[in-house]
Design a protein around this motif. Structure first.
Motif, PDB file in Angstrom:
ATOM      1  N   LYS A  40       1.114  -0.790   0.360  1.00  0.00           N
ATOM      2  CA  LYS A  40      -0.359  -0.223  -0.069  1.00  0.00           C
ATOM      3  C   LYS A  40       1.339   1.030   0.368  1.00  0.00           C
ATOM      4  O   LYS A  40       1.774   1.463   0.296  1.00  0.00           O
ATOM      5  N   PHE A  41       0.366   1.954  -0.572  1.00  0.00           N
ATOM      6  CA  PHE A  41       0.971   3.633  -0.303  1.00  0.00           C
ATOM      7  C   PHE A  41       0.817   3.914   0.781  1.00  0.00           C
ATOM      8  O   PHE A  41       0.248   3.732   1.937  1.00  0.00           O
ATOM      9  N   LYS A  42       2.642   4.409   1.802  1.00  0.00           N
ATOM     10  CA  LYS A  42       2.415   5.259   2.543  1.00  0.00           C
ATOM     11  C   LYS A  42       3.603   5.829   2.297  1.00  0.00           C
ATOM     12  O   LYS A  42       4.529   6.546   1.800  1.00  0.00           O
ATOM     13  N   ASP A  43       2.443   7.281   3.627  1.00  0.00           N
ATOM     14  CA  ASP A  43       3.017   8.438   3.187  1.00  0.00           C
ATOM     15  C   ASP A  43       3.609   8.641   4.588  1.00  0.00           C
ATOM     16  O   ASP A  43       3.895   8.735   5.664  1.00  0.00           O
ATOM     17  N   GLN A  44       5.421   8.984   4.288  1.00  0.00           N
ATOM     18  CA  GLN A  44       5.956   9.068   5.592  1.00  0.00           C
ATOM     19  C   GLN A  44       5.677   9.905   6.613  1.00  0.00           C
ATOM     20  O   GLN A  44       5.963   9.811   7.776  1.00  0.00           O
TER      21      GLN A  44
ATOM     22  N   TYR B   1      -8.211   6.878   7.329  1.00  0.00           N
ATOM     23  CA  TYR B   1      -8.136   8.576   8.440  1.00  0.00           C
ATOM     24  C   TYR B   1      -6.824   8.490   9.632  1.00  0.00           C
ATOM     25  O   TYR B   1      -6.152   7.902  10.175  1.00  0.00           O
ATOM     26  N   SER B   2      -6.097   9.675   9.355  1.00  0.00           N
ATOM     27  CA  SER B   2      -4.847  10.654   9.768  1.00  0.00           C
ATOM     28  C   SER B   2      -5.186  10.497  11.069  1.00  0.00           C
ATOM     29  O   SER B   2      -6.234  10.951  11.666  1.00  0.00           O
ATOM     30  N   THR B   3      -4.007  10.210  12.248  1.00  0.00           N
ATOM     31  CA  THR B   3      -4.458  11.257  13.328  1.00  0.00           C
ATOM     32  C   THR B   3      -4.465  12.530  12.921  1.00  0.00           C
ATOM     33  O   THR B   3      -4.004  12.533  14.846  1.00  0.00           O
ATOM     34  N   TYR B   4      -4.464  12.998  13.206  1.00  0.00           N
ATOM     35  CA  TYR B   4      -3.867  14.622  12.905  1.00  0.00           C
ATOM     36  C   TYR B   4      -5.779  15.155  12.749  1.00  0.00           C
ATOM     37  O   TYR B   4      -6.109  15.145  12.566  1.00  0.00           O
ATOM     38  N   SER B   5      -5.580  15.609  14.893  1.00  0.00           N
ATOM     39  CA  SER B   5      -6.860  16.972  13.885  1.00  0.00           C
ATOM     40  C   SER B   5      -6.137  18.747  13.678  1.00  0.00           C
ATOM     41  O   SER B   5      -5.382  19.116  14.158  1.00  0.00           O
ATOM     42  N   ASN B   6      -7.036  18.490  12.430  1.00  0.00           N
ATOM     43  CA  ASN B   6      -6.470  20.099  12.022  1.00  0.00           C
ATOM     44  C   ASN B   6      -6.770  21.184  13.302  1.00  0.00           C
ATOM     45  O   ASN B   6      -6.770  22.245  13.660  1.00  0.00           O
ATOM     46  N   GLY B   7      -8.130  20.751  13.804  1.00  0.00           N
ATOM     47  CA  GLY B   7      -9.270  22.148  14.423  1.00  0.00           C
ATOM     48  C   GLY B   7      -7.858  22.224  16.030  1.00  0.00           C
ATOM     49  O   GLY B   7      -8.517  23.654  15.853  1.00  0.00           O
ATOM     50  N   LEU B   8      -7.048  21.174  16.236  1.00  0.00           N
ATOM     51  CA  LEU B   8      -7.172  21.374  17.541  1.00  0.00           C
ATOM     52  C   LEU B   8      -5.461  21.653  17.781  1.00  0.00           C
ATOM     53  O   LEU B   8      -5.070  21.886  17.762  1.00  0.00           O
ATOM     54  N   GLY B   9      -4.701  21.208  16.252  1.00  0.00           N
ATOM     55  CA  GLY B   9      -3.582  21.193  15.830  1.00  0.00           C
ATOM     56  C   GLY B   9      -2.368  20.358  16.806  1.00  0.00           C
ATOM     57  O   GLY B   9      -1.571  20.339  17.246  1.00  0.00           O
TER      58      GLY B   9
END
Length: 314
Positions: A12-16, A66-74
């Motif tokens: 699978k594609f993996k973004d570092q 889904y990624s583990t990063y929350s844009n809303g919370l930073g």
């Protein structure tokens, strides 16, 4: 010559720079973590045809989108690890026996004290009663905030311990006091007058979809918390995904119009989880076999994410 081969299913594609939520799930290893997760793949007690037994796997799969990063919370949640206790083995024909297995398994998890807060992935809503029974036996008095289109206060004489009876059973078996139950999002034309009266007679707090529209889900959650906070040792969230409008939850067997938006539900869960007394969640009534592009399981995954957001939101 370069070797680009990987084991089947792992090419699978993996973004570092990206961590996916499913990468946070760790098999139970005896280490203490804040959060745990367990599946209860039971749908045989459903009063309508349901493949909700497949939902725990579908929700875990949805987490991988889904990624583990929350844009809303930073804030990046990639530092979290979640103990995945796997799925409870259900008996192929014995429904009460399967429900007993849920009680026994959750008591075992709580006794091990390896996690502080637990997510139970149903299954239909019948899994809530044995879960509540386990908590009541372990921590004493519990309160419940139920997001649902239905009261789930059906009588047991007509069908036994089905997905329509968990809160009736809990009240009648003195697992849960009626005045320690708050229902949010009850829909029109999904209940009977007799069950509405049962709720009134037993002190259940009922907020309908009209209340959600008029007051907002955050205000209702705040009222629920304030009602419960000084009376109980733990607050349990029971999230029946059919509280959503059918546009947001095509994978629910009992969908209908006029329900919550996904934003309503996620906001409500996030608001509730900000309170320290809230320490347990179940997510129920998803049938992946009738879902469209895993839409309903994806919302369920976001219920988990929203719960985490509420716990650390500044």
């Amino acid at each position: 010559m370069a070797d680009h081969l990987k084991p089947a299913g792992q090419a699978k594609f993996k973004d570092q720079h990206v961590t996916k939520f499913d990468e946070l799930l760790i098999e139970a290893d005896g280490q203490h973590r804040r959060y745990g997760l367990v599946g209860a793949p039971l749908s045989k007690p459903s009063i309508s045809h349901s493949g909700a037994a497949f939902a725990p796997g579908a929700i875990r799969q949805a987490m991988s989108s889904y990624s583990t990063y929350s844009n809303g919370l930073g804030i990046d949640f990639n530092h979290e690890q979640v103990t995945d206790f796997g799925d409870i083995n259900m008996h192929p024909t014995d429904i009460p026996g399967s429900q007993d297995r849920i009680t026994e398994s959750i008591k075992t998890i709580l006794n091990r004290q390896e996690v502080d807060e637990l997510f139970l992935l149903g299954g239909d809503h019948s899994v809530t009663y044995p879960s509540l029974k386990a908590y009541q036996q372990q921590v004493g008095t519990i309160g419940v905030i139920q997001f649902d289109a239905h009261h789930d206060l059906r009588n047991l004489q007509d069908g036994g311990p089905t997905n329509g009876t968990p809160f009736r059973r809990a009240i009648e078996d003195q697992v849960l006091r009626g005045d320690h139950l708050v229902q949010i999002g009850i829909h029109d034309f999904t209940n009977a007058a007799a069950y509405d009266q049962f709720a009134k007679d037993h002190g259940v707090t009922v907020f309908t979809m009209d209340d959600v529209k008029d007051q907002g889900v955050e205000a209702l959650v705040d009222q629920a918390i304030q009602h419960l906070i000084d009376q109980v040792n733990l607050i349990y969230l029971s999230v029946d995904m059919d509280v959503l409008d059918q546009a947001y939850a095509p994978g629910c067997p009992a969908i209908g119009p006029g329900g919550m938006t996904s934003h309503d539900l996620l906001t409500g869960v996030e608001r509730a989880s900000a309170f320290e007394a809230v320490k347990a969640v179940d997510i129920v009534e998803i049938d992946p076999t009738i879902d469209f592009r895993n839409m309903t399981s994806r919302v369920a995954a976001h219920v988990i994410f929203s719960y985490w957001k509420g716990k650390i939101k500044p």
